[in-house]
Design a protein around this motif. Structure first.
Motif, PDB file in Angstrom:
ATOM      1  N   LEU A 148       7.642  -6.404  22.295  1.00 59.95           N
ATOM      2  CA  LEU A 148       7.951  -7.993  21.687  1.00 59.95           C
ATOM      3  C   LEU A 148       9.118  -8.413  22.958  1.00 59.95           C
ATOM      4  CD1 LEU A 148       8.979 -10.320  19.813  1.00 59.95           C
ATOM      5  CD2 LEU A 148      10.595  -9.009  19.273  1.00 59.95           C
ATOM      6  N   LEU A 149       8.664  -9.453  23.864  1.00 60.02           N
ATOM      7  CA  LEU A 149       9.712 -10.276  24.478  1.00 60.02           C
ATOM      8  C   LEU A 149      10.331 -10.894  24.029  1.00 60.02           C
ATOM      9  CD1 LEU A 149       6.737 -10.692  27.529  1.00 60.02           C
ATOM     10  CD2 LEU A 149       8.800  -8.834  27.952  1.00 60.02           C
ATOM     11  N   LEU A 150      11.655 -11.314  24.398  1.00 63.29           N
ATOM     12  CA  LEU A 150      12.997 -11.943  23.774  1.00 63.29           C
ATOM     13  C   LEU A 150      13.360 -12.497  25.221  1.00 63.29           C
ATOM     14  CD1 LEU A 150      14.830 -11.587  20.835  1.00 63.29           C
ATOM     15  CD2 LEU A 150      16.158 -11.510  23.206  1.00 63.29           C
ATOM     16  N   CYS A 151      13.512 -14.036  25.113  1.00 56.41           N
ATOM     17  CA  CYS A 151      14.322 -14.810  25.920  1.00 56.41           C
ATOM     18  C   CYS A 151      15.633 -15.150  25.504  1.00 56.41           C
ATOM     19  CB  CYS A 151      13.181 -15.615  27.381  1.00 56.41           C
ATOM     20  SG  CYS A 151      13.782 -16.738  28.482  1.00 56.41           S
ATOM     21  N   TYR A 152      16.521 -14.922  25.734  1.00 57.90           N
ATOM     22  CA  TYR A 152      17.648 -16.419  25.755  1.00 57.90           C
ATOM     23  C   TYR A 152      18.752 -16.701  26.898  1.00 57.90           C
ATOM     24  CZ  TYR A 152      20.999 -11.815  26.385  1.00 57.90           C
ATOM     25  OH  TYR A 152      21.453 -11.056  27.158  1.00 57.90           O
ATOM     26  N   ALA A 153      19.076 -17.393  26.395  1.00 59.07           N
ATOM     27  CA  ALA A 153      20.002 -18.551  27.443  1.00 59.07           C
ATOM     28  C   ALA A 153      21.118 -17.396  27.364  1.00 59.07           C
ATOM     29  CB  ALA A 153      19.755 -19.607  26.998  1.00 59.07           C
ATOM     30  N   VAL A 154      21.428 -17.456  28.673  1.00 57.55           N
ATOM     31  CA  VAL A 154      22.942 -16.540  28.797  1.00 57.55           C
ATOM     32  C   VAL A 154      23.772 -17.682  28.850  1.00 57.55           C
ATOM     33  CG1 VAL A 154      24.163 -15.279  30.520  1.00 57.55           C
ATOM     34  CG2 VAL A 154      21.513 -14.947  30.556  1.00 57.55           C
ATOM     35  N   GLY A 185      10.357  -2.338  23.563  1.00 60.42           N
ATOM     36  CA  GLY A 185       9.070  -1.581  23.799  1.00 60.42           C
ATOM     37  C   GLY A 185       8.779  -0.908  22.067  1.00 60.42           C
ATOM     38  N   ASP A 186       7.285  -0.503  21.633  1.00 60.87           N
ATOM     39  CA  ASP A 186       7.113   0.313  20.984  1.00 60.87           C
ATOM     40  C   ASP A 186       7.107  -0.275  19.884  1.00 60.87           C
ATOM     41  OD1 ASP A 186       4.405   1.522  22.749  1.00 60.87           O
ATOM     42  OD2 ASP A 186       6.616   3.061  22.986  1.00 60.87           O
ATOM     43  N   VAL A 187       6.994  -1.595  19.381  1.00 66.94           N
ATOM     44  CA  VAL A 187       7.838  -2.559  18.060  1.00 66.94           C
ATOM     45  C   VAL A 187       6.815  -1.946  16.917  1.00 66.94           C
ATOM     46  CG1 VAL A 187       8.258  -4.296  17.060  1.00 66.94           C
ATOM     47  CG2 VAL A 187       8.753  -4.517  19.653  1.00 66.94           C
ATOM     48  N   PHE A 188       8.151  -1.250  15.998  1.00 66.68           N
ATOM     49  CA  PHE A 188       7.508  -0.669  14.954  1.00 66.68           C
ATOM     50  C   PHE A 188       6.874  -1.867  13.926  1.00 66.68           C
ATOM     51  CE2 PHE A 188       8.663   2.958  16.802  1.00 66.68           C
ATOM     52  CZ  PHE A 188       7.341   3.596  16.305  1.00 66.68           C
ATOM     53  N   SER A 189       7.783  -2.747  14.030  1.00 71.44           N
ATOM     54  CA  SER A 189       7.934  -4.310  12.856  1.00 71.44           C
ATOM     55  C   SER A 189       8.831  -5.233  13.381  1.00 71.44           C
ATOM     56  CB  SER A 189       8.385  -3.800  11.413  1.00 71.44           C
ATOM     57  OG  SER A 189       9.580  -3.456  11.430  1.00 71.44           O
ATOM     58  N   PHE A 190       8.928  -6.637  13.503  1.00 73.98           N
ATOM     59  CA  PHE A 190      10.132  -7.835  13.829  1.00 73.98           C
ATOM     60  C   PHE A 190       9.564  -8.872  13.072  1.00 73.98           C
ATOM     61  CE2 PHE A 190       6.653  -9.818  16.119  1.00 73.98           C
ATOM     62  CZ  PHE A 190       7.031 -10.745  15.967  1.00 73.98           C
ATOM     63  N   ALA A 240      13.378 -17.378  22.811  1.00 73.32           N
ATOM     64  CA  ALA A 240      11.196 -17.662  22.477  1.00 73.32           C
ATOM     65  C   ALA A 240      11.078 -15.903  22.486  1.00 73.32           C
ATOM     66  CB  ALA A 240      10.928 -17.961  24.306  1.00 73.32           C
ATOM     67  N   LEU A 241      10.257 -15.744  21.397  1.00 69.89           N
ATOM     68  CA  LEU A 241       9.639 -14.492  21.941  1.00 69.89           C
ATOM     69  C   LEU A 241       8.553 -14.753  22.104  1.00 69.89           C
ATOM     70  CD1 LEU A 241      11.154 -14.484  17.924  1.00 69.89           C
ATOM     71  CD2 LEU A 241      12.251 -13.233  19.702  1.00 69.89           C
ATOM     72  N   PHE A 242       7.492 -13.595  22.289  1.00 69.65           N
ATOM     73  CA  PHE A 242       5.939 -13.369  22.326  1.00 69.65           C
ATOM     74  C   PHE A 242       5.820 -12.035  22.105  1.00 69.65           C
ATOM     75  CE2 PHE A 242       2.742 -11.354  25.097  1.00 69.65           C
ATOM     76  CZ  PHE A 242       1.584 -12.030  25.059  1.00 69.65           C
ATOM     77  N   PHE A 243       5.359 -11.577  21.570  1.00 67.22           N
ATOM     78  CA  PHE A 243       5.046 -10.554  20.564  1.00 67.22           C
ATOM     79  C   PHE A 243       3.351  -9.593  21.463  1.00 67.22           C
ATOM     80  CE2 PHE A 243       3.892  -7.551  16.945  1.00 67.22           C
ATOM     81  CZ  PHE A 243       3.975  -6.497  16.921  1.00 67.22           C
ATOM     82  N   ASP A 244       2.840  -9.123  21.937  1.00 66.13           N
ATOM     83  CA  ASP A 244       1.704  -8.774  22.235  1.00 66.13           C
ATOM     84  C   ASP A 244       0.598  -7.263  21.062  1.00 66.13           C
ATOM     85  OD1 ASP A 244       2.645  -6.196  22.873  1.00 66.13           O
ATOM     86  OD2 ASP A 244       1.997  -6.446  24.829  1.00 66.13           O
TER      87      ASP A 244
END
Length: 135
Positions: free
Chosen positions: A28-34, A48-53, A20-24
């Motif tokens: 960018l927050l990225l949540c994944y299953a372990v 932090g300080d995301v230039f692109s994704f 799951a992704l959340f970009f403000d």
């Protein structure tokens, strides 16, 4: 262009669920299953300080379909890519992260683990719970 394991170590990526992704607009927050072998649960990373994704449809079984080096269910730090050339004076990095049905490519300045739980939860639910608690 070269791909290698990043110096940071995060829990192994599970091979079933997509993230799951959340970009403000900045982070960018990225949540994944372990992976069960690493204890299961979910992890949330903050780039932090995301230039692109980009989130690309890709399968872990076909990493050769990616423009950048990609290893199934792993984090790969890419060097020598045109994707970072634009921001060369800045301390930017490019990672590809492979999941079951998608790959995430992110150009960023920092990364850190902001949450980890051993509770079995779908990534989108774990991310929503985290966002609600940190609103």
């Amino acid at each position: 262009m070269e791909g290698r394991s990043p110096q940071e170590r995060f829990p192994l990526i599970g091979t079933v669920r997509n993230p799951a992704l959340f970009f403000d607009g900045r982070d960018l927050l990225l949540c994944y299953a372990v992976a069960p072998a690493a204890g299961g649960g979910a992890v949330i990373l903050e780039f932090g300080d995301v230039f692109s994704f980009e989130k690309n449809a890709n399968t872990a079984e076909r990493p050769d379909a990616s423009v950048h080096p990609l290893r199934p269910w792993h984090f790969t730090e890419v060097t020598g890519s045109e994707a970072t050339e634009r921001w060369k004076p800045l301390p930017v990095r490019l990672w590809t992260i492979s999941f079951n049905d998608m790959a995430v490519e992110v150009v960023f300045a920092t990364v850190r683990k902001v949450h980890e739980t051993r509770e079995t939860s779908k990534p989108h639910r774990a991310l929503l719970d985290f966002l609600r608690r940190h609103d």
